[in-house]
Motif scaffolding. Structure first.
Motif, PDB file in Angstrom:
ATOM      1  N   ASP A 211       0.815  -1.212   0.000  1.00 52.86           N
ATOM      2  CA  ASP A 211       0.000   0.000   0.000  1.00 52.86           C
ATOM      3  C   ASP A 211       0.850   1.264   0.000  1.00 52.86           C
ATOM      4  O   ASP A 211       0.326   2.367   0.186  1.00 52.86           O
ATOM      5  CB  ASP A 211      -0.925   0.009   1.224  1.00 52.86           C
ATOM      6  N   PHE A 212       2.157   1.105  -0.210  1.00 55.82           N
ATOM      7  CA  PHE A 212       3.048   2.264  -0.171  1.00 55.82           C
ATOM      8  C   PHE A 212       3.775   2.428  -1.502  1.00 55.82           C
ATOM      9  O   PHE A 212       3.943   1.470  -2.271  1.00 55.82           O
ATOM     10  CB  PHE A 212       4.069   2.120   0.965  1.00 55.82           C
ATOM     11  N   ILE A 213       4.205   3.673  -1.740  1.00 58.98           N
ATOM     12  CA  ILE A 213       4.967   4.005  -2.935  1.00 58.98           C
ATOM     13  C   ILE A 213       6.275   4.649  -2.499  1.00 58.98           C
ATOM     14  O   ILE A 213       6.285   5.565  -1.677  1.00 58.98           O
ATOM     15  CB  ILE A 213       4.179   4.974  -3.838  1.00 58.98           C
ATOM     16  N   GLU A 214       7.393   4.139  -3.034  1.00 54.62           N
ATOM     17  CA  GLU A 214       8.706   4.715  -2.758  1.00 54.62           C
ATOM     18  C   GLU A 214       9.148   5.529  -3.967  1.00 54.62           C
ATOM     19  O   GLU A 214       9.002   5.091  -5.110  1.00 54.62           O
ATOM     20  CB  GLU A 214       9.725   3.630  -2.446  1.00 54.62           C
ATOM     21  N   VAL A 215       9.662   6.723  -3.675  1.00 50.84           N
ATOM     22  CA  VAL A 215      10.019   7.657  -4.741  1.00 50.84           C
ATOM     23  C   VAL A 215      11.453   8.145  -4.543  1.00 50.84           C
ATOM     24  O   VAL A 215      11.837   8.546  -3.435  1.00 50.84           O
ATOM     25  CB  VAL A 215       9.056   8.865  -4.758  1.00 50.84           C
ATOM     26  N   ARG A 216      12.248   8.113  -5.636  1.00 53.25           N
ATOM     27  CA  ARG A 216      13.605   8.656  -5.606  1.00 53.25           C
ATOM     28  C   ARG A 216      13.594   9.975  -6.385  1.00 53.25           C
ATOM     29  O   ARG A 216      13.062  10.060  -7.496  1.00 53.25           O
ATOM     30  CB  ARG A 216      14.583   7.694  -6.271  1.00 53.25           C
ATOM     31  N   PHE A 217      14.167  11.017  -5.748  1.00 52.19           N
ATOM     32  CA  PHE A 217      14.172  12.347  -6.347  1.00 52.19           C
ATOM     33  C   PHE A 217      15.564  12.723  -6.847  1.00 52.19           C
ATOM     34  O   PHE A 217      16.584  12.218  -6.359  1.00 52.19           O
ATOM     35  CB  PHE A 217      13.726  13.410  -5.334  1.00 52.19           C
ATOM     36  N   ALA A 218      15.595  13.627  -7.781  1.00 52.48           N
ATOM     37  CA  ALA A 218      16.825  14.292  -8.214  1.00 52.48           C
ATOM     38  C   ALA A 218      16.567  15.797  -8.116  1.00 52.48           C
ATOM     39  O   ALA A 218      15.421  16.240  -8.201  1.00 52.48           O
ATOM     40  CB  ALA A 218      17.172  13.893  -9.649  1.00 52.48           C
ATOM     41  N   PRO A 219      17.569  16.615  -7.850  1.00 51.16           N
ATOM     42  CA  PRO A 219      18.998  16.264  -7.875  1.00 51.16           C
ATOM     43  C   PRO A 219      19.575  15.809  -6.545  1.00 51.16           C
ATOM     44  O   PRO A 219      20.757  15.455  -6.487  1.00 51.16           O
ATOM     45  CB  PRO A 219      19.641  17.581  -8.302  1.00 51.16           C
ATOM     46  N   ASP A 220      18.768  15.785  -5.448  1.00 57.47           N
ATOM     47  CA  ASP A 220      19.371  15.471  -4.143  1.00 57.47           C
ATOM     48  C   ASP A 220      19.439  13.981  -3.857  1.00 57.47           C
ATOM     49  O   ASP A 220      20.060  13.554  -2.875  1.00 57.47           O
ATOM     50  CB  ASP A 220      18.632  16.200  -3.011  1.00 57.47           C
ATOM     51  N   GLY A 221      18.821  13.136  -4.684  1.00 58.28           N
ATOM     52  CA  GLY A 221      18.877  11.688  -4.496  1.00 58.28           C
ATOM     53  C   GLY A 221      18.063  11.171  -3.329  1.00 58.28           C
ATOM     54  O   GLY A 221      18.202  10.005  -2.938  1.00 58.28           O
TER      55      GLY A 221
END
Length: 358
Positions: free
Chosen positions: A50-60
Motif C-alpha cells: 500500500d506504499f509508494i517509494e520515490v527517488r528524487f533528483a537532484p538530491d537523491g
C-alpha cells in the motif's frame, strides 16, 4: 505521474515525512522553502504493498508515501483546507434546530465525560452549545471555558458581569433590548468563543435568541447578490471607548475565503462608524447594511433560548449572532457572567479527541 496519481515532483518532495525532513516529535519541517530545488524531479518510483517509494533528483532523496494518503491529498484532490468555512460548518435556521441547540450536562463536559466529544464537535459544527447544570458559584463560567479552550482576557477582565447597572459602560449592561450582533468587532482578532452563564434568571424579559450568520449571509447572497458583494468587499470600522479603553478595528461584515465560502461575520450596529468610502459608494453601502440587518430580523432564522440558573450558553462569536429582549420596566434581576475563549483552542480539543478515537 506516480502510478496513476498525477503529482508535482516539488510538492511531493516537500511532503516527505521522514526523519531527515520532519522532526520526529513535533512533526515540524526541518527543510525550509529555500532548500526546495525548483528543478526537483522524480527519477524512480516503485510500489511496496500500500506504499509508494520515490527517488528524487537532484538530491537523491528517497521518500515513502501511503498510496491512500497520496490519492486523498495530492494537489487537485485534497481541495482547500478551510475547516472554518460554511462548507465544513453547514448553515442552519431555526427549523434545523427544532429542539434548540445541542445540550450537554456539565458533568459530561469534564475530560472523562462520555458526551464530551460529541458535544464539543456539535459546538464546532453548529457554533452553539447549551451546557446544563453548571454550579451557580461566581466564576464558574471560567471553568467551563477552560475545560476545552484558553480564556481570552480583555479590557472587561477574565470574566464580566451582564446585569443592569446604574452607570453602564455598555448597552449590554442596561435593561434595553439588544439587536442581533457579534461581540467585540472593534478588536483584532475578535474573540472566537463567547460564554454566558446564568447565575440569576429574571421572569420579566431578557430572553436570548441566536442566529447563524452563515445562514443570514446565504440569504443575502441568494436574494441580493450586489448587497452581498458590498458586504464582502467593504471594510468598515468599529469602535468602543470608555474611561480606560479605546478600541478600534476594521473589516468587512462578511468574510469569505479564496473560493467564495463564508467563513466569518462581524456585525454590531452599536459600535459601527459611518463608512469611510468614496462618495459614490455611500448609498450602496448603507443599502447593503439595511439588507443584512433586515435579514437578521426574519423570525425563521432565530433560535430562542431562555437561560435558567445553571445554564451556560457557548457560541462561536465569529459566526453566531446573539440578541436579547428588553427587561420589563427597563430593569431586571437577571445576572449572567460571561467570558471569551479562543476558537482554535476548541478546534484543537476536538481534533485531539478524534485522534484518540482512531
Amino acid at each position: 505521474m506516480v502510478g496513476d496519481i498525477d503529482v508535482a515532483p516539488l510538492w511531493l518532495r516537500d511532503a516527505c515525512t521522514c526523519v531527515e525532513c520532519r522532526d520526529e516529535f513535533s512533526g515540524q519541517r526541518l527543510r525550509g522553502a529555500l532548500s526546495l530545488d525548483p528543478e526537483t524531479e522524480i527519477v524512480q518510483w516503485s510500489e511496496d504493498g500500500d506504499f509508494i517509494e520515490v527517488r528524487f533528483a537532484p538530491d537523491g532523496h528517497l521518500s515513502r508515501f501511503s498510496r491512500a494518503w497520496l490519492a486523498e491529498n495530492a494537489p487537485g484532490n485534497g481541495g482547500l483546507v478551510d475547516d472554518r468555512s460554511e462548507r465544513h460548518r453547514p448553515p442552519w435556521i431555526a427549523a434545523d434546530l427544532v429542539g434548540g441547540p445541542a445540550e450537554v450536562d456539565w458533568r459530561d463536559l469534564h475530560p472523562d465525560g462520555e458526551a464530551r466529544g460529541a458535544a464539543l464537535s456539535a459546538l464546532l459544527r453548529t457554533g452553539v452549545l447549551l451546557v446544563r447544570g453548571v454550579p451557580t458559584d461566581p466564576g464558574s463560567v471560567l471553568r467551563v471555558a477552560r475545560s476545552f479552550a484558553h480564556v481570552r482576557t480583555t479590557n472587561y477582565g477574565d470574566l464580566f458581569d451582564v446585569r443592569v447597572e446604574p452607570q453602564p459602560v455598555n448597552l449590554a449592561f442596561t435593561g434595553r433590548a439588544i439587536a442581533p450582533h457579534t461581540d467585540n468587532p472593534y478588536r483584532d482578532p475578535i474573540p472566537g468563543i463567547q460564554l454566558l452563564h446564568c447565575l440569576v434568571s429574571s421572569p420579566g424579559g431578557g430572553h436570548n435568541s441566536f442566529i447563524d450568520g452563515f445562514a443570514a449571509a446565504g440569504v443575502v447572497r441568494a436574494e441580493d447578490p450586489q448587497a452581498f458583494a458590498t458586504l464582502v468587499s467593504t471594510s468598515l470600522t468599529f469602535r468602543y471607548e470608555d474611561a480606560d479603553s479605546v478600541l478600534q478595528a476594521s473589516g468587512p461584515i462578511v468574510t469569505i475565503n479564496s473560493v467564495g465560502e463564508v467563513r466569518s461575520i462581524r456585525w454590531n450596529d452599536r459600535s459601527i462608524l459611518p463608512p469611510a468610502v468614496p462618495r459614490h459608494e455611500v448609498d450602496e453601502v448603507y443599502r447593503a447594511l439595511r439588507v443584512f440587518a433586515g435579514v437578521l430580523e426574519r423570525p425563521e432564522l432565530a433560535v430562542h433560548v431562555t437561560l435558567r440558573p445553571g445554564d451556560c450558553i457557548v457560541f462561536d462569536n465569529t459566526r453566531v449572532l446573539h440578541a436579547r429582549t428588553a427587561f420589563e420596566g427597563g430593569s431586571g434581576a437577571r445576572h449572567l457572567q460571561g467570558c471569551y475563549a479562543d476558537l482554535d483552542g476548541l478546534a484543537s480539543t476536538v481534533a485531539v479527541l478524534e485522534r484518540k478515537r482512531r
